[in-house]
Design an enzyme around this catalytic site. Structure first.
Site, short mmCIF file in Angstrom:
data_model
loop_
_atom_site.label_atom_id
_atom_site.label_comp_id
_atom_site.label_asym_id
_atom_site.label_seq_id
_atom_site.Cartn_x
_atom_site.Cartn_y
_atom_site.Cartn_z
N LYS A 14 -1.81 30.25 102.26
CA LYS A 14 -3.16 30.76 102.53
C LYS A 14 -3.12 32.23 102.96
O LYS A 14 -3.81 33.06 102.38
CB LYS A 14 -3.85 29.95 103.64
N ARG A 90 -11.19 23.97 109.48
CA ARG A 90 -10.12 22.98 109.50
C ARG A 90 -10.61 21.60 109.90
O ARG A 90 -9.83 20.66 109.95
CB ARG A 90 -9.04 23.42 110.50
N ARG A 129 10.24 30.79 107.43
CA ARG A 129 9.44 31.77 108.18
C ARG A 129 9.82 31.73 109.67
O ARG A 129 9.89 32.76 110.33
CB ARG A 129 7.94 31.50 108.01
N ARG A 135 8.27 32.65 114.80
CA ARG A 135 7.01 31.98 115.19
C ARG A 135 7.35 30.62 115.79
O ARG A 135 8.01 29.81 115.15
CB ARG A 135 6.13 31.81 113.94
N ARG A 146 1.92 19.33 112.57
CA ARG A 146 0.89 20.10 111.87
C ARG A 146 0.52 19.42 110.55
O ARG A 146 -0.65 19.39 110.16
CB ARG A 146 1.35 21.53 111.62
P1 B4P Z 1 1.51 30.83 104.50
O1 B4P Z 1 1.56 29.55 103.72
O2 B4P Z 1 0.81 31.97 103.89
O3 B4P Z 1 0.99 30.46 105.94
P2 B4P Z 1 -0.45 29.85 106.20
O4 B4P Z 1 -0.67 28.64 105.35
O5 B4P Z 1 -1.45 30.95 106.07
O6 B4P Z 1 -0.44 29.56 107.72
P3 B4P Z 1 -0.49 28.26 108.61
O7 B4P Z 1 -1.39 27.20 108.06
O8 B4P Z 1 0.91 27.91 108.89
O9 B4P Z 1 -1.03 28.80 109.97
P4 B4P Z 1 -2.37 29.42 110.57
O10 B4P Z 1 -2.02 30.79 110.93
O11 B4P Z 1 -3.60 29.26 109.70
O12 B4P Z 1 2.98 31.26 104.75
C1 B4P Z 1 4.02 30.36 105.05
C2 B4P Z 1 5.34 30.93 104.58
O13 B4P Z 1 5.51 30.62 103.20
C3 B4P Z 1 5.47 32.45 104.69
O14 B4P Z 1 6.72 32.76 105.19
C4 B4P Z 1 5.32 32.94 103.24
O15 B4P Z 1 6.06 34.11 103.00
C5 B4P Z 1 5.89 31.77 102.45
N1 B4P Z 1 5.31 31.63 101.12
C6 B4P Z 1 3.99 31.71 100.81
N2 B4P Z 1 3.83 31.51 99.49
C7 B4P Z 1 5.07 31.28 98.96
C8 B4P Z 1 5.56 30.98 97.63
N3 B4P Z 1 4.74 30.89 96.59
N4 B4P Z 1 6.88 30.77 97.47
C9 B4P Z 1 7.73 30.85 98.53
N5 B4P Z 1 7.33 31.14 99.79
C10 B4P Z 1 6.01 31.35 100.02
O16 B4P Z 1 -2.60 28.49 111.85
C11 B4P Z 1 -1.64 28.36 112.88
C12 B4P Z 1 -2.15 27.41 113.97
O17 B4P Z 1 -3.32 27.97 114.61
C13 B4P Z 1 -2.61 26.02 113.50
O18 B4P Z 1 -1.52 25.10 113.41
C14 B4P Z 1 -3.64 25.64 114.62
O19 B4P Z 1 -2.98 25.15 115.77
C15 B4P Z 1 -4.28 26.97 114.97
N6 B4P Z 1 -5.54 27.19 114.20
C16 B4P Z 1 -5.73 28.16 113.26
N7 B4P Z 1 -6.97 28.06 112.74
C17 B4P Z 1 -7.57 27.00 113.37
C18 B4P Z 1 -8.86 26.37 113.23
N8 B4P Z 1 -9.75 26.81 112.33
N9 B4P Z 1 -9.14 25.30 114.02
C19 B4P Z 1 -8.24 24.85 114.92
N10 B4P Z 1 -7.01 25.39 115.09
C20 B4P Z 1 -6.67 26.45 114.31
#
Ligand code: B4P
Length: 191
Positions: A14, A90, A129, A135, A146
């Protein structure tokens, strides 16, 4: 206005894809995860509260998130062509709140994009990551929590947007460029 929700399990790409979408379509990027991490880094009261949930892999309570997002929308400049919501909504309660907030400005959600990725790949990406960024929610135990939270609390949000005719599936396995290409094909039809 192009108001897009990017949706998927933790590690589905995302945040990664949001940066590319923001650049190409001139959207404002709102990531609730990034906002919460900024609060944690600044050691605010909200940050302390958020950290107690995030470290365990739980969701931060809905009302805290909804109030934070409402404030962000109020403060945001308007010289963009829409918004990409990354990591929000979410829960179904958050989705309903987003509809109400956008309606106040005579806007709505244009589309949801779901990035679907296999579980093993999600875990591998997040562990990698964790090693690179330090992190503290990217450790195996928290990642498993999660993923459970995603299945029980977040996945129902998909049905909310399916019922509204706004759901789009994106194959989320593959290289970052390949996945962005798939997203762009969908967004070009909406822009
Ligand atoms: P991403 O996959 O981009 O990470 P994300 O989904 O955006 O983040 P995530 O869901 O973990 O956390 P968030 O900050 O929203 O990246 C992951 C890794 O994969 C990176 O290292 C990237 O380089 C790699 N990658 C990506 N694409 C790739 C590909 N094609 N091939 C190989 N590698 C790849 O939320 C964190 C926490 O905050 C949640 O757990 C929750 O506790 C809280 N939170 C956030 N929003 C909330 C909400 N709306 N309500 C309640 N709690 C919330």
């Amino acid at each position: 206005m192009l108001n897009i929700i990017i949706f998927g399990a933790p590690g589905s790409g995302k945040g990664t894809q949001s940066e590319r979408i923001t650049n190409k379509y001139k959207l404002l990027h709102i990531s609730t995860g990034d906002m919460l991490r900024a609060e944690i880094a600044a050691k605010t009261q909200l940050g302390d509260l958020a950290h107690s949930y995030i470290a365990k892999g739980h969701l931060v309570p809905d009302q805290v998130i909804i109030d934070m997002l409402a404030e962000k929308l109020k403060q945001s400049a308007t010289n963009h062509k829409g918004i990409i919501f990354d990591g929000f909504p979410r829960t179904v309660a958050q989705a309903e709140a987003l509809d109400a907030l956008l309606k106040q400005n005579k806007q709505d959600v244009t589309a949801m994009l779901e990035l679907e990725v296999e579980k093993d790949e999600l875990i591998n990406r997040l562990l990698k990551r964790g090693e690179e960024s330090g992190r503290d929610d990217d450790n195996l135990e928290t990642i498993q929590n999660r993923l459970q939270v995603y299945h029980h609390q977040t996945k129902p949000v998909m049905d909310f947007y399916k019922n509204a005719g706004k759901y789009n599936h994106i194959e989320g396995n593959g290289s970052i460029d390949e996945i962005f290409e798939r997203i762009a094909q969908t967004l070009d039809k909406l822009a």
